[in-house]
Write an enzyme that holds these catalytic residues in place. Structure first.
Site, PDB file in Angstrom:
ATOM      1  N   SER A   1      18.362  25.155  76.858  1.00  0.00           N
ATOM      2  CA  SER A   1      18.616  24.933  78.286  1.00  0.00           C
ATOM      3  C   SER A   1      18.030  23.608  78.763  1.00  0.00           C
ATOM      4  O   SER A   1      18.643  22.911  79.561  1.00  0.00           O
ATOM      5  CB  SER A   1      17.992  26.050  79.118  1.00  0.00           C
ATOM      6  OG  SER A   1      18.574  27.276  78.828  1.00  0.00           O
TER       7      SER A   1
ATOM      8  N   HIS B   1      25.090  22.408  75.708  1.00  0.00           N
ATOM      9  CA  HIS B   1      24.493  23.321  76.686  1.00  0.00           C
ATOM     10  C   HIS B   1      25.576  24.069  77.451  1.00  0.00           C
ATOM     11  O   HIS B   1      26.261  23.515  78.289  1.00  0.00           O
ATOM     12  CB  HIS B   1      23.581  22.543  77.654  1.00  0.00           C
ATOM     13  CG  HIS B   1      22.992  23.428  78.692  1.00  0.00           C
ATOM     14  ND1 HIS B   1      22.993  23.129  80.023  1.00  0.00           N
ATOM     15  CD2 HIS B   1      22.393  24.648  78.580  1.00  0.00           C
ATOM     16  CE1 HIS B   1      22.428  24.122  80.693  1.00  0.00           C
ATOM     17  NE2 HIS B   1      22.062  25.052  79.838  1.00  0.00           N
TER      18      HIS B   1
ATOM     19  N   GLU C   1      27.718  20.959  78.370  1.00  0.00           N
ATOM     20  CA  GLU C   1      27.172  19.602  78.305  1.00  0.00           C
ATOM     21  C   GLU C   1      26.932  19.254  76.834  1.00  0.00           C
ATOM     22  O   GLU C   1      26.247  19.991  76.133  1.00  0.00           O
ATOM     23  CB  GLU C   1      25.851  19.535  79.075  1.00  0.00           C
ATOM     24  CG  GLU C   1      26.028  19.738  80.577  1.00  0.00           C
ATOM     25  CD  GLU C   1      24.692  19.876  81.286  1.00  0.00           C
ATOM     26  OE1 GLU C   1      24.122  18.864  81.691  1.00  0.00           O
ATOM     27  OE2 GLU C   1      24.210  21.024  81.426  1.00  0.00           O
TER      28      GLU C   1
ATOM     29  N   ASN D   1      20.869  21.287  84.665  1.00  0.00           N
ATOM     30  CA  ASN D   1      19.603  21.930  85.049  1.00  0.00           C
ATOM     31  C   ASN D   1      18.690  20.998  85.840  1.00  0.00           C
ATOM     32  O   ASN D   1      17.856  21.472  86.615  1.00  0.00           O
ATOM     33  CB  ASN D   1      18.890  22.501  83.814  1.00  0.00           C
ATOM     34  CG  ASN D   1      19.310  23.940  83.588  1.00  0.00           C
ATOM     35  OD1 ASN D   1      19.535  24.686  84.546  1.00  0.00           O
ATOM     36  ND2 ASN D   1      19.424  24.353  82.330  1.00  0.00           N
TER      37      ASN D   1
HETATM   38  N1  LIG Z   1      20.524  32.883  79.375  1.00  0.00           N
HETATM   39  C1  LIG Z   1      21.098  31.824  79.931  1.00  0.00           C
HETATM   40  O1  LIG Z   1      21.585  31.862  81.078  1.00  0.00           O
HETATM   41  C2  LIG Z   1      21.175  30.537  79.152  1.00  0.00           C
HETATM   42  C3  LIG Z   1      22.074  29.547  79.574  1.00  0.00           C
HETATM   43  C4  LIG Z   1      22.169  28.361  78.816  1.00  0.00           C
HETATM   44  C5  LIG Z   1      21.392  28.194  77.699  1.00  0.00           C
HETATM   45  N2  LIG Z   1      20.507  29.180  77.322  1.00  0.00           N
HETATM   46  C6  LIG Z   1      19.705  28.954  76.125  1.00  0.00           C
HETATM   47  O2  LIG Z   1      20.323  29.620  75.031  1.00  0.00           O
HETATM   48  C7  LIG Z   1      19.317  30.048  74.095  1.00  0.00           C
HETATM   49  C8  LIG Z   1      19.440  31.545  73.895  1.00  0.00           C
HETATM   50  O3  LIG Z   1      19.263  32.189  75.146  1.00  0.00           O
HETATM   51  P1  LIG Z   1      19.710  33.708  75.384  1.00  0.00           P
HETATM   52  O4  LIG Z   1      19.630  33.918  76.848  1.00  0.00           O
HETATM   53  O5  LIG Z   1      20.961  34.016  74.652  1.00  0.00           O
HETATM   54  O6  LIG Z   1      18.499  34.469  74.658  1.00  0.00           O
HETATM   55  P2  LIG Z   1      18.459  35.975  74.126  1.00  0.00           P
HETATM   56  O7  LIG Z   1      17.028  36.356  74.118  1.00  0.00           O
HETATM   57  O8  LIG Z   1      19.427  36.831  74.885  1.00  0.00           O
HETATM   58  O9  LIG Z   1      19.005  35.869  72.638  1.00  0.00           O
HETATM   59  C9  LIG Z   1      18.314  35.228  71.618  1.00  0.00           C
HETATM   60  C10 LIG Z   1      18.654  35.939  70.308  1.00  0.00           C
HETATM   61  O10 LIG Z   1      18.131  35.173  69.235  1.00  0.00           O
HETATM   62  C11 LIG Z   1      17.641  36.075  68.257  1.00  0.00           C
HETATM   63  N3  LIG Z   1      16.711  35.342  67.386  1.00  0.00           N
HETATM   64  C12 LIG Z   1      15.414  35.021  67.596  1.00  0.00           C
HETATM   65  N4  LIG Z   1      14.947  34.274  66.573  1.00  0.00           N
HETATM   66  C13 LIG Z   1      15.984  34.118  65.699  1.00  0.00           C
HETATM   67  C14 LIG Z   1      16.146  33.440  64.456  1.00  0.00           C
HETATM   68  N5  LIG Z   1      15.148  32.749  63.923  1.00  0.00           N
HETATM   69  N6  LIG Z   1      17.341  33.497  63.827  1.00  0.00           N
HETATM   70  C15 LIG Z   1      18.372  34.181  64.376  1.00  0.00           C
HETATM   71  N7  LIG Z   1      18.291  34.845  65.559  1.00  0.00           N
HETATM   72  C16 LIG Z   1      17.109  34.805  66.210  1.00  0.00           C
HETATM   73  C17 LIG Z   1      17.033  37.206  69.056  1.00  0.00           C
HETATM   74  O11 LIG Z   1      16.907  38.379  68.293  1.00  0.00           O
HETATM   75  C18 LIG Z   1      18.061  37.338  70.187  1.00  0.00           C
HETATM   76  O12 LIG Z   1      19.074  38.274  69.857  1.00  0.00           O
HETATM   77  C19 LIG Z   1      17.983  29.600  74.689  1.00  0.00           C
HETATM   78  O13 LIG Z   1      17.629  28.355  74.181  1.00  0.00           O
HETATM   79  C20 LIG Z   1      18.302  29.501  76.179  1.00  0.00           C
HETATM   80  O14 LIG Z   1      17.427  28.649  76.888  1.00  0.00           O
HETATM   81  C21 LIG Z   1      20.412  30.343  78.000  1.00  0.00           C
END
Ligand SMILES: NC(=O)c1ccc[n+]([C@@H]2O[C@H](COP(=O)([O-])OP(=O)(O)OC[C@H]3O[C@@H](n4cnc5c(N)ncnc54)[C@H](O)[C@@H]3O)[C@@H](O)[C@H]2O)c1
Length: 303
Positions: free
Chosen positions: A113, A134, A146, A185
């Site tokens: 993010s 992103h 992005e 962001n």
């Molecule tokens: N949630 C949002 O609105 C949003 C929006 C844009 C970007 N992001 C970014 O996307 C990324 C993921 O966010 P999210 O909300 O999906 O998180 P989330 O917690 O829902 O999902 C993350 C997943 O990764 C898995 N995981 C952890 N370590 C791992 C590894 N080493 N190998 C494989 N899987 C692994 C976890 O078990 C989990 O299922 C983050 O960097 C976040 O900042 C999130």
């Protein structure tokens, strides 16, 4: 690379399963990997439920292959996108592992993010194929992606990634410098900083901040960006407004003490039932449903 590039998504959480869905619906074979079995094992059923809810082609889920093994997930991939939690060290470690397992021409992307891509990819041997993509939540309803290059990223990797996302129905934009928070962001949290400051200084309450935004410029934002708006009213008027307003608005470098106290007091928002405001379970469900419906309506209008 194959005509329909093979995609690997690492992390099957909120973003990972949604990104997988978008690429599968666009006709790509997609492998998905997660270290937590429950997350990986439920990925296809979550995607299927989304496809049904949106009236999209449910057979797309057949192109999704969950892999318990990272090696199996990325070995054949043309493009790997990481969506594991927002934490620098595990992301660095993951990309170091992935780099050893993929072909030399596989493009590597992080869905962080706000963390600079330069930091995540610094340890790679070949940094020319590494970049940021992103996405926004939910990936299958919010159009923007992005695409962020670092000083090392090859232009052809950026062009290829932009074309990949365009062909999958997304709205990719190129962010030319790798700054924390990229473009979206930075803009979003500049607004949140002022929103919190208004409450902190007793100018209005939290509900009023949100009402003001939603019933005024928020109404126009989806069709009128701030720079279009500045041109529309005139850059001279914008300059005059800025001379009066900018010295008065929040410019502190760090987070608000008001926000720090909310967190210290355990007022974490929906997850604790109270943040800036109080939230019953019914209110939380209603707000989530309202946002989802709004985004579905916007997608229907787009198509
Ligand atoms: N949630 C949002 O609105 C949003 C929006 C844009 C970007 N992001 C970014 O996307 C990324 C993921 O966010 P999210 O909300 O999906 O998180 P989330 O917690 O829902 O999902 C993350 C997943 O990764 C898995 N995981 C952890 N370590 C791992 C590894 N080493 N190998 C494989 N899987 C692994 C976890 O078990 C989990 O299922 C983050 O960097 C976040 O900042 C999130």
């Amino acid at each position: 690379m194959s005509a329909k590039p093979r995609i690997a998504v690492i992390g099957a959480g909120l973003m990972g399963h949604g990104i997988t869905q978008v690429f599968a619906l666009a006709g790509h074979e997609v492998t998905i990997h997660d270290t937590v079995m429950a997350s990986l094992d439920s990925a296809k059923s979550r995607i299927l439920a989304n496809l049904k809810d949106l009236g999209d082609d449910v057979t797309a889920v057949e192109r999704v292959q969950p892999c318990h093994d990272l090696d199996e997930a990325v070995r054949e991939a043309d493009y790997v996108v990481e969506a594991v939690p927002e934490d620098l060290a595990p992301k660095q470690k993951l990309f170091a592992e992935i780099e050893q397992k993929v072909r030399p021409d596989t493009i590597l992307a992080s869905n962080t993010s706000v963390i600079p891509i330069t930091k995540i990819m610094a340890g790679l041997k070949d940094r020319s194929r590494a970049l940021g993509t992103h996405w926004w939540n939910p990936p299958y309803l919010v159009p923007l992606v992005e695409v962020i290059g670092t000083e090392w990223t090859a232009q052809r990797a950026i062009d290829w990634t932009i074309a990949l996302h365009k062909a999958a129905g997304k709205m990719p934009v190129h962010v030319k410098k790798d700054v924390p928070g990229f473009v979206g962001n930075r803009l979003q949290h500049a607004l949140w900083r002022e929103a919190i400051s208004l409450v902190e200084h007793g100018i209005c309450d939290a509900e009023t901040v949100d009402t003001v935004i939603k019933t005024s410029f928020g109404r126009r934002l989806a069709v009128l960006g701030p720079l279009e708006n500045a041109d529309l009213v005139g850059t001279d008027l914008t300059l005059a407004i800025h001379k009066t307003v900018l010295p008065a608005i929040e410019s502190r470098a760090g987070p608000s003490p008001y926000l720090e106290k909310l967190v210290a007091d355990g007022r974490l928002g929906f997850k604790s039932g109270e943040g800036f405001r109080q939230w019953s379970a019914a209110e939380q469900t209603a707000l989530r449903a309202k946002v989802l419906q709004h985004l579905k309506n916007a997608r229907a209008q787009d198509s």
